[in-house]
Design an enzyme around this catalytic site. Structure first.
Site, PDB file in Angstrom:
ATOM      1  N   GLU A  64      -5.360   9.502   9.193  1.00  9.58           N
ATOM      2  CA  GLU A  64      -3.902   9.442   9.760  1.00  9.58           C
ATOM      3  C   GLU A  64      -3.533  10.130  10.777  1.00  9.58           C
ATOM      4  O   GLU A  64      -2.557   9.657  11.638  1.00  9.58           O
ATOM      5  CB  GLU A  64      -3.053   9.527   8.345  1.00  9.58           C
ATOM      6  N   ASP A 116       0.984  -1.233   0.152  1.00  7.35           N
ATOM      7  CA  ASP A 116      -0.288  -0.124   0.061  1.00  7.35           C
ATOM      8  C   ASP A 116       1.075   1.152  -0.061  1.00  7.35           C
ATOM      9  O   ASP A 116       1.898   0.961   0.417  1.00  7.35           O
ATOM     10  CB  ASP A 116      -0.901   0.025   1.411  1.00  7.35           C
ATOM     11  N   SER A 117       0.235   2.356  -0.321  1.00  4.18           N
ATOM     12  CA  SER A 117       1.103   3.526  -0.109  1.00  4.18           C
ATOM     13  C   SER A 117       1.447   3.789   1.354  1.00  4.18           C
ATOM     14  O   SER A 117       2.472   4.696   1.539  1.00  4.18           O
ATOM     15  CB  SER A 117       0.365   4.866  -0.546  1.00  4.18           C
ATOM     16  N   HIS A 151      -8.158   2.923   3.722  1.00  8.43           N
ATOM     17  CA  HIS A 151      -8.053   3.635   5.064  1.00  8.43           C
ATOM     18  C   HIS A 151      -9.715   3.598   5.429  1.00  8.43           C
ATOM     19  O   HIS A 151      -9.741   3.619   6.812  1.00  8.43           O
ATOM     20  CB  HIS A 151      -7.957   5.169   4.775  1.00  8.43           C
ATOM     21  N   CYS A 173      -4.222  -1.110  -2.107  1.00  4.09           N
ATOM     22  CA  CYS A 173      -4.116   0.149  -2.335  1.00  4.09           C
ATOM     23  C   CYS A 173      -5.074   0.418  -3.637  1.00  4.09           C
ATOM     24  O   CYS A 173      -4.881  -0.014  -4.604  1.00  4.09           O
ATOM     25  CB  CYS A 173      -2.955   0.769  -2.502  1.00  4.09           C
ATOM     26  N   CYS A 226     -11.234   2.782  -0.654  1.00  5.58           N
ATOM     27  CA  CYS A 226      -9.884   3.408  -0.401  1.00  5.58           C
ATOM     28  C   CYS A 226      -9.659   2.628   0.946  1.00  5.58           C
ATOM     29  O   CYS A 226     -10.583   2.287   1.961  1.00  5.58           O
ATOM     30  CB  CYS A 226      -9.978   4.709   0.383  1.00  5.58           C
TER      31      CYS A 226
HETATM   32  N1  DGL Z   1      -4.635   3.416   1.079  1.00  8.24           N
HETATM   33  C1  DGL Z   1      -4.903   4.240  -0.209  1.00  8.24           C
HETATM   34  C2  DGL Z   1      -6.070   3.658  -1.164  1.00  8.24           C
HETATM   35  O1  DGL Z   1      -6.865   2.506  -0.995  1.00  8.24           O
HETATM   36  C3  DGL Z   1      -5.284   5.791  -0.099  1.00  8.24           C
HETATM   37  C4  DGL Z   1      -4.247   6.576   0.548  1.00  8.24           C
HETATM   38  C5  DGL Z   1      -3.253   7.277  -0.372  1.00  8.24           C
HETATM   39  O2  DGL Z   1      -3.702   8.270  -0.953  1.00  8.24           O
HETATM   40  O3  DGL Z   1      -2.079   6.839  -0.413  1.00  8.24           O
HETATM   41  O4  DGL Z   1      -6.374   4.411  -2.196  1.00  8.24           O
END
Ligand code: DGL
Length: 282
Positions: free
Chosen positions: A155, A11-12, A190, A74, A188
């Site tokens: 976050e 993931d990012s 998150h 991600c 997403c």
């Molecule tokens: N976890 C990323 C996603 O699922 C979002 C966070 C980011 O922008 O890096 O898109």
């Protein structure tokens, strides 16, 4: 391919830990290597080219660690780099799973008329969700909205402040375009953290019959991983206590502290400076 080899997940940053946790829960004997590209967080406002470059390099890292299957945990990376990585892995026989397709298939099974999607700017800009949904269900109406500030909010731990969180959810979801949605995709990794709060928003603001069903990618993706490992005879047959390794490209104590929010328990993050490595042939 070695059955005892780890599942690679990236993931990012730390958001993909929600998916890693679901996989660890469903497949308690599997070893896992997680990579969070915290040096480049957030991906949501990066160019497609940059995200493709990062994703390829991380995939190389996971291949070097002998991963038997890779999960792009991600949505943003999946929306711009899935095809590229799929081709990249084609001759390596390592299955690649993204967080978008399993959820889309689950939503299509419900035969809704109107579905909403919330995700990062980049994911929304690619149009990947409406395109994939409508490919499978051509008449489906979709409303997709970039809700990137929710990533920052989570976050920063600000989602614990219910007033702030409720105001932000209302700001995005009170959009009249969402009025008739029967399902909402949290696009997403998150967002599972605030799934209950989003559900509550609809319960409060809509009569019962119109509360949309909310979908996230955690358990659906874990189930897909299990099916792929089963069909490819790659399940770990050793009844062992698994080894989980969590790497980040930029370590800070703050990242380590919020892992508990995403993984359900505090975990140790190791710094792996993937972007500072010398160029080596192998
Ligand atoms: N976890 C990323 C996603 O699922 C979002 C966070 C980011 O922008 O890096 O898109």
């Amino acid at each position: 391919m070695n059955n005892n080899a780890p599942i690679g997940i990236f993931d990012s940053g730390v958001g993909g830990l929600t998916v890693a946790h679901a996989i660890a829960d469903l497949l308690p004997h599997e070893n896992i290597i997680y990579f969070g590209d915290t040096a480049h967080l957030p991906y949501g406002d990066k160019s497609a080219e940059a995200i493709q470059h990062y994703s390829t390099k991380i995939t190389d890292f996971l291949l070097q660690r002998q991963c038997k299957l890779i999960v792009i945990a991600c949505n943003t990376a999946a929306s711009v780099a899935f095809r590229l990585l799929k081709n990249y892995l084609a001759d390596k026989k390592v299955p690649l799973i993204n967080v978008i397709e399993p959820v889309v298939r689950e939503v299509v099974e419900a035969s809704f008329q109107h579905v909403g999607i919330i995700a990062t700017k980049r994911t929304i800009q690619t149009g990947i969700y409406p395109a994939t949904l409508q490919y499978l269900q051509p008449q489906l109406q979709t409303t997709a909205k970039a809700t990137h500030a929710l990533v920052t909010l989570i976050e920063e731990g600000l989602h614990h402040n219910k007033k702030v969180l409720e105001a932000m959810i209302e700001h995005y979801l009170s959009d009249p375009d969402f009025d008739t949605i029967e399902g909402l995709i949290l696009g997403c990794t998150h967002y599972p953290i605030i799934k209950q709060d989003i559900a509550r928003y609809f319960e409060v603001h809509r009569p019962n019959s119109l509360v949309p069903k909310i979908y996230d990618s955690t358990e659906t993706v874990a189930r897909r991983v299990k099916v792929v490992l089963e069909t490819q005879n790659l399940l770990n047959t050793q009844q062992q206590t698994p080894q989980h390794h969590f790497y980040v490209s930029d370590y800070t104590a703050a990242f380590e502290q919020i892992t508990a929010t995403f993984f359900g328990q505090k975990i140790n993050l190791a710094h792996f400076p993937i972007w500072e490595m010398p160029i080596l042939d192998n």
